[in-house]
Design a protein around this motif. Structure first.
Motif, PDB file in Angstrom:
ATOM      1  N   LEU A 114     -41.112 -25.504 -59.098  1.00 46.16           N
ATOM      2  CA  LEU A 114     -41.629 -26.140 -57.994  1.00 46.16           C
ATOM      3  C   LEU A 114     -42.979 -25.861 -57.321  1.00 46.16           C
ATOM      4  O   LEU A 114     -43.739 -26.609 -56.943  1.00 46.16           O
ATOM      5  N   GLU A 115     -43.367 -24.360 -57.394  1.00 45.11           N
ATOM      6  CA  GLU A 115     -44.583 -24.137 -56.914  1.00 45.11           C
ATOM      7  C   GLU A 115     -45.632 -24.695 -57.602  1.00 45.11           C
ATOM      8  O   GLU A 115     -46.675 -25.166 -56.984  1.00 45.11           O
ATOM      9  N   SER A 116     -45.525 -24.685 -58.883  1.00 49.31           N
ATOM     10  CA  SER A 116     -46.655 -25.204 -59.671  1.00 49.31           C
ATOM     11  C   SER A 116     -46.581 -26.600 -59.206  1.00 49.31           C
ATOM     12  O   SER A 116     -47.850 -27.547 -59.254  1.00 49.31           O
ATOM     13  N   CYS A 117     -45.632 -27.614 -59.131  1.00 49.13           N
ATOM     14  CA  CYS A 117     -45.801 -29.048 -58.708  1.00 49.13           C
ATOM     15  C   CYS A 117     -46.489 -29.159 -57.288  1.00 49.13           C
ATOM     16  O   CYS A 117     -47.165 -29.904 -57.051  1.00 49.13           O
ATOM     17  N   LEU A 118     -46.100 -28.143 -56.375  1.00 44.30           N
ATOM     18  CA  LEU A 118     -46.729 -28.316 -54.858  1.00 44.30           C
ATOM     19  C   LEU A 118     -48.117 -28.038 -54.943  1.00 44.30           C
ATOM     20  O   LEU A 118     -48.864 -28.832 -54.172  1.00 44.30           O
ATOM     21  N   LEU A 119     -48.299 -27.186 -55.947  1.00 41.39           N
ATOM     22  CA  LEU A 119     -49.971 -26.876 -56.056  1.00 41.39           C
ATOM     23  C   LEU A 119     -50.650 -27.782 -56.880  1.00 41.39           C
ATOM     24  O   LEU A 119     -52.152 -27.785 -56.648  1.00 41.39           O
ATOM     25  N   ASP A 120     -50.204 -28.815 -57.407  1.00 35.55           N
ATOM     26  CA  ASP A 120     -50.904 -29.709 -58.420  1.00 35.55           C
ATOM     27  C   ASP A 120     -51.531 -30.677 -57.469  1.00 35.55           C
ATOM     28  O   ASP A 120     -50.680 -31.505 -56.758  1.00 35.55           O
ATOM     29  N   LYS A 121     -52.841 -30.692 -57.480  1.00 36.02           N
ATOM     30  CA  LYS A 121     -53.603 -31.757 -56.531  1.00 36.02           C
ATOM     31  C   LYS A 121     -53.476 -33.244 -57.252  1.00 36.02           C
ATOM     32  O   LYS A 121     -53.618 -33.984 -56.167  1.00 36.02           O
ATOM     33  N   ASN A 122     -53.024 -33.385 -58.259  1.00 34.86           N
ATOM     34  CA  ASN A 122     -52.685 -34.988 -58.744  1.00 34.86           C
ATOM     35  C   ASN A 122     -51.100 -35.300 -58.422  1.00 34.86           C
ATOM     36  O   ASN A 122     -51.081 -36.416 -58.635  1.00 34.86           O
ATOM     37  N   LYS A 123     -50.521 -34.397 -57.616  1.00 36.47           N
ATOM     38  CA  LYS A 123     -49.123 -35.012 -57.322  1.00 36.47           C
ATOM     39  C   LYS A 123     -48.911 -34.728 -55.831  1.00 36.47           C
ATOM     40  O   LYS A 123     -49.106 -33.687 -55.293  1.00 36.47           O
ATOM     41  N   GLU A 124     -48.464 -35.823 -55.324  1.00 44.74           N
ATOM     42  CA  GLU A 124     -48.214 -36.017 -53.958  1.00 44.74           C
ATOM     43  C   GLU A 124     -46.669 -36.404 -53.735  1.00 44.74           C
ATOM     44  O   GLU A 124     -46.296 -37.290 -54.276  1.00 44.74           O
ATOM     45  N   PHE A 125     -45.962 -35.578 -52.759  1.00 43.81           N
ATOM     46  CA  PHE A 125     -44.632 -35.914 -52.525  1.00 43.81           C
ATOM     47  C   PHE A 125     -44.790 -36.792 -51.121  1.00 43.81           C
ATOM     48  O   PHE A 125     -45.204 -36.379 -50.325  1.00 43.81           O
ATOM     49  N   ASN A 126     -43.920 -37.808 -51.536  1.00 41.96           N
ATOM     50  CA  ASN A 126     -43.661 -38.727 -50.113  1.00 41.96           C
ATOM     51  C   ASN A 126     -42.461 -37.919 -49.334  1.00 41.96           C
ATOM     52  O   ASN A 126     -41.870 -37.280 -50.209  1.00 41.96           O
ATOM     53  N   TRP A 127     -41.985 -38.711 -48.260  1.00 45.32           N
ATOM     54  CA  TRP A 127     -40.761 -38.006 -47.520  1.00 45.32           C
ATOM     55  C   TRP A 127     -39.479 -38.237 -48.447  1.00 45.32           C
ATOM     56  O   TRP A 127     -38.911 -37.484 -48.264  1.00 45.32           O
ATOM     57  N   LYS A 128     -39.299 -39.316 -49.038  1.00 42.37           N
ATOM     58  CA  LYS A 128     -38.214 -39.472 -49.850  1.00 42.37           C
ATOM     59  C   LYS A 128     -38.153 -38.602 -50.677  1.00 42.37           C
ATOM     60  O   LYS A 128     -37.019 -38.092 -51.034  1.00 42.37           O
ATOM     61  N   GLU A 129     -39.265 -38.245 -51.509  1.00 41.19           N
ATOM     62  CA  GLU A 129     -39.117 -37.136 -52.552  1.00 41.19           C
ATOM     63  C   GLU A 129     -38.714 -35.757 -52.036  1.00 41.19           C
ATOM     64  O   GLU A 129     -37.970 -35.048 -52.599  1.00 41.19           O
ATOM     65  N   ILE A 130     -39.303 -35.578 -51.070  1.00 47.30           N
ATOM     66  CA  ILE A 130     -39.144 -34.029 -50.327  1.00 47.30           C
ATOM     67  C   ILE A 130     -37.541 -34.146 -49.979  1.00 47.30           C
ATOM     68  O   ILE A 130     -36.843 -33.149 -50.102  1.00 47.30           O
ATOM     69  N   TYR A 131     -37.156 -35.234 -49.451  1.00 49.17           N
ATOM     70  CA  TYR A 131     -35.691 -35.238 -49.006  1.00 49.17           C
ATOM     71  C   TYR A 131     -34.639 -35.128 -50.166  1.00 49.17           C
ATOM     72  O   TYR A 131     -33.871 -34.170 -50.011  1.00 49.17           O
ATOM     73  N   SER A 132     -35.144 -35.774 -51.376  1.00 46.32           N
ATOM     74  CA  SER A 132     -34.232 -35.554 -52.549  1.00 46.32           C
ATOM     75  C   SER A 132     -34.491 -34.214 -53.180  1.00 46.32           C
ATOM     76  O   SER A 132     -33.401 -33.624 -53.580  1.00 46.32           O
ATOM     77  N   LEU A 133     -35.496 -33.473 -53.099  1.00 48.90           N
ATOM     78  CA  LEU A 133     -35.581 -32.352 -53.706  1.00 48.90           C
ATOM     79  C   LEU A 133     -34.859 -31.326 -52.798  1.00 48.90           C
ATOM     80  O   LEU A 133     -33.987 -30.342 -53.429  1.00 48.90           O
ATOM     81  N   LEU A 134     -34.880 -31.599 -51.494  1.00 48.01           N
ATOM     82  CA  LEU A 134     -34.134 -30.379 -50.683  1.00 48.01           C
ATOM     83  C   LEU A 134     -32.518 -30.649 -50.808  1.00 48.01           C
ATOM     84  O   LEU A 134     -31.862 -29.744 -50.692  1.00 48.01           O
ATOM     85  N   GLN A 135     -32.208 -32.011 -50.969  1.00 51.62           N
ATOM     86  CA  GLN A 135     -30.748 -32.189 -51.362  1.00 51.62           C
ATOM     87  C   GLN A 135     -30.328 -31.446 -52.552  1.00 51.62           C
ATOM     88  O   GLN A 135     -29.215 -31.024 -52.442  1.00 51.62           O
ATOM     89  N   GLN A 136     -31.421 -31.650 -53.531  1.00 56.01           N
ATOM     90  CA  GLN A 136     -30.735 -31.071 -54.727  1.00 56.01           C
ATOM     91  C   GLN A 136     -30.749 -29.536 -54.660  1.00 56.01           C
ATOM     92  O   GLN A 136     -29.915 -28.905 -55.300  1.00 56.01           O
ATOM     93  N   ILE A 137     -31.665 -29.020 -53.981  1.00 55.81           N
ATOM     94  CA  ILE A 137     -31.688 -27.521 -53.756  1.00 55.81           C
ATOM     95  C   ILE A 137     -30.517 -27.041 -52.886  1.00 55.81           C
ATOM     96  O   ILE A 137     -29.942 -25.974 -53.295  1.00 55.81           O
ATOM     97  N   PHE A 138     -30.082 -27.770 -51.983  1.00 56.71           N
ATOM     98  CA  PHE A 138     -28.771 -27.507 -51.193  1.00 56.71           C
ATOM     99  C   PHE A 138     -27.706 -27.573 -52.073  1.00 56.71           C
ATOM    100  O   PHE A 138     -26.745 -26.673 -51.966  1.00 56.71           O
ATOM    101  N   LYS A 139     -27.626 -28.467 -52.682  1.00 58.42           N
ATOM    102  CA  LYS A 139     -26.556 -28.784 -53.671  1.00 58.42           C
ATOM    103  C   LYS A 139     -26.298 -27.636 -54.542  1.00 58.42           C
ATOM    104  O   LYS A 139     -25.150 -27.184 -55.045  1.00 58.42           O
ATOM    105  N   GLN A 140     -27.405 -27.357 -55.210  1.00 65.35           N
ATOM    106  CA  GLN A 140     -27.120 -26.314 -56.232  1.00 65.35           C
ATOM    107  C   GLN A 140     -26.923 -25.063 -55.636  1.00 65.35           C
ATOM    108  O   GLN A 140     -26.194 -24.050 -56.319  1.00 65.35           O
TER     109      GLN A 140
END
Length: 541
Positions: free
Chosen positions: A495-521
């Motif tokens: 996740l750290e590499s993805c967050l630092l990748d300037k070519n990748k921007e997360f919208n709020w839906k993607e952020i919400y989905s990522l957080l949900q997956q982390i909480f579930k795991q």
């Protein structure tokens, strides 16, 4: 039924007030001859004018009662109408007249596939392909039967043959994409499904690409495709239950229930939707409702492994340990590999020799490690989450990647690949073939004399998959004498590499989905009585 149902009625054949050319009208029918009626009947069927088609074949057969083409094509028409008894009657009669009539053999094979008699289906399709080895329809259908029977290599052979003959065959591309998905080769699956959709954006391909994205954990992309599928066909049970499952994986339980309820309104006995709703109810803490759905799914399909595993989890939440153990034993009876394990479990849990036979006489040369793996295998021999000892010589191209907080990380190519199923014919394990995996050293943070070692490793091996990363088993590097976990290679890194990748921007839906997956795991990890102790973006894959 075909994807595009054109010209269903005379009204459908008019666009903006103008009559559309109907090829059926171009066929000249010769009196007292069946040929014209047969040709017109075939064209009518292709236009989905089934009543007209059946009428033409009836006239043709009144002129020549034993005409092979009229009998077979009427059987095909009945098959498309799902009038199976009439279809089989006509196809059988055609094959009584000529047992080697390939068209009738092929479609009787399709009939048997549709009605679930897969062995008879293969017999007819094999015979049809002996007569005409390059018949695309028979190759596609045999590939589909092999896929249903989990004969994935044979499935790919047939579909590859089709695509050599016809590289843009949409059905073959979609079916091969599905087969790649079952093999865990999701990138190849996406290539085929993308190509199929470039040629023809049909519901079947869209839905299956959505399923592939879901399996890759790309839930936003999955929802885009599944939404499109449902917009085209609002009554697609498969698309609805898959979208329901995707919403559940995103933690959107109410939306999940909404879709699964719709699917079950359309088909109250759809087993996948019942299991999915049962899982969603369990996550919502509605255990009695969960049990009701899972019980119903098992009344319909008593040997459905997924339903049994889900019901085991619900029984555990209800504190019904006796029922949970009964389902566990039943799940071990489903496949021949598990039957062997069951006999061991019921007669002698410490029967090392019998367990070794299943996995071709293996040993780690460490009695303690051997016993830990065998205990895990005895508890669960489901091919999806089975673990094993993997000799280090089965790995090639081993490369050091990084040093983590608790051990070194390597990538490698596993030449055999993970277990897919058990081949009853050869009594051998079916594997994926060469795949890239991650090797993570264990003994940098676990001492072999640790009194809690068995519990720690058992939890790592058995439960890691439910917390995001599939664990295939253990191995040992003979040069360093270090034990290593064999893990699924996560293609997109951490996740750290993805967050630092300037070519990748997360919208709020993607952020919400990522957080949900982390909480579930994390929830799954804590339910296993484990804590992470080093959670940061670099350790989230």
């Amino acid at each position: 039924m075909s994807f595009l149902k054109r010209f269903k009625t005379s009204q459908d054949r008019k666009i903006n007030g103008h009559t559309v050319f109907n090829p059926r009208n171009s066929i000249r029918v010769i009196p007292n001859g069946p040929g014209g009626y047969i040709a017109r009947g075939v064209i009518s069927r292709r236009l989905c004018l089934y009543e007209e088609s059946l009428e033409d074949f009836k006239i043709a057969l009144s002129i020549e009662p034993n005409n092979l083409y009229a009998l077979t094509n009427r059987g095909i028409t009945y098959l498309e109408l799902e009038k199976y008894e009439e279809s089989l009657r006509d196809l059988n009669k055609a094959l009584e007249i000529d047992p080697n009539f390939a068209l009738a053999l092929s479609h009787r094979g399709i009939f048997y596939k549709k009605t679930g008699d897969y062995n008879k289906s293969l017999l007819d399709l094999n015979k049809a392909l002996e007569i005409n080895p390059k018949d695309i329809r028979s190759l596609e259908q045999r590939g589909s039967v092999h896929r249903i029977l989990r004969h994935y290599r044979e499935c790919l052979e047939d579909l590859n043959s089709v695509l050599k003959i016809s590289p843009n065959d949409v059905n073959a591309l979609v079916f091969r994409g599905i087969a790649y998905g079952y093999l865990g080769r999701h990138e190849e699956s996406l290539i085929d499904l993308n190509k199929a959709l470039e040629i023809d954006e049909n519901v079947f391909a869209l839905c299956n690409r959505g399923i592939t994205y879901k399996n890759l954990g790309q839930y936003e992309e999955a929802l885009v495709d599944l939404n499109k599928s449902i917009n085209i066909d609002p009554k697609s049970v498969t698309a609805l239950h898959q979208r329901g499952d995707t919403y559940r994986l995103c933690g959107q339980y109410e939306k999940s229930l909404e879709d699964l309820n719709k699917a079950l309104e359309i088909d109250p006995n759809d087993v996948f939707s019942l299991i999915g709703r049962g899982d969603t109810y369990r996550l919502l803490g509605q255990y009695n409702e969960s049990l009701k759905d899972l019980n119903k799914s098992l009344e319909i399909e008593p040997n459905n492994g997924s339903a049994l595993i889900s019901r085991i989890e619900t029984y555990k939440q209800l504190g019904l340990d006796k029922e949970s153990r009964a389902d566990l034993k039943k799940s071990l009876r489903i496949r021949p590999i598990n039957e062997t394990a069951l006999k061991i479990l019921e007669t002698d849990p410490n029967n090392v020799t019998a367990l070794e036979k299943i996995f071709n006489n293996w040993t780690s040369n460490n009695e303690f490690i051997d016993q830990v793996i065998r205990n895990c295998q005895t508890v669960n021999l489901d091919p999806d989450i089975i673990v094993e000892w993997i000799p280090f010589e089965n790995f090639k191209d081993v490369n050091f990647k990084t040093k983590g907080g608790f051990g070194s990380i390597y990538t490698a190519v596993w030449s055999d690949g993970w277990i897919l199923d058990w081949d009853e014919k050869s009594s051998k394990l079916i594997r994926t073939g060469a795949i890239t995996v991650v090797l993570k050293s264990l003994d940098d943070f676990i001492k072999l004399n640790d009194e809690n070692l068995e519990e720690v490793i058992s939890n790592l091996i058995s439960n890691l998959g439910s917390c995001g990363v599939k664990c295939y088993g253990l191995t040992k590097n003979p040069d360093s004498s270090k034990y290593l976990l064999v893990l699924k290679y996560m293609e997109n890194g951490d996740l750290e590499s993805c967050l630092l990748d300037k070519n990748k921007e997360f919208n709020w839906k993607e952020i919400y989905s990522l957080l949900q997956q982390i909480f579930k795991q994390l929830h799954a990890l804590h339910n296993s009585n484990m804590v992470h102790r080093d959670l940061h973006p670099g350790n989230i894959l």
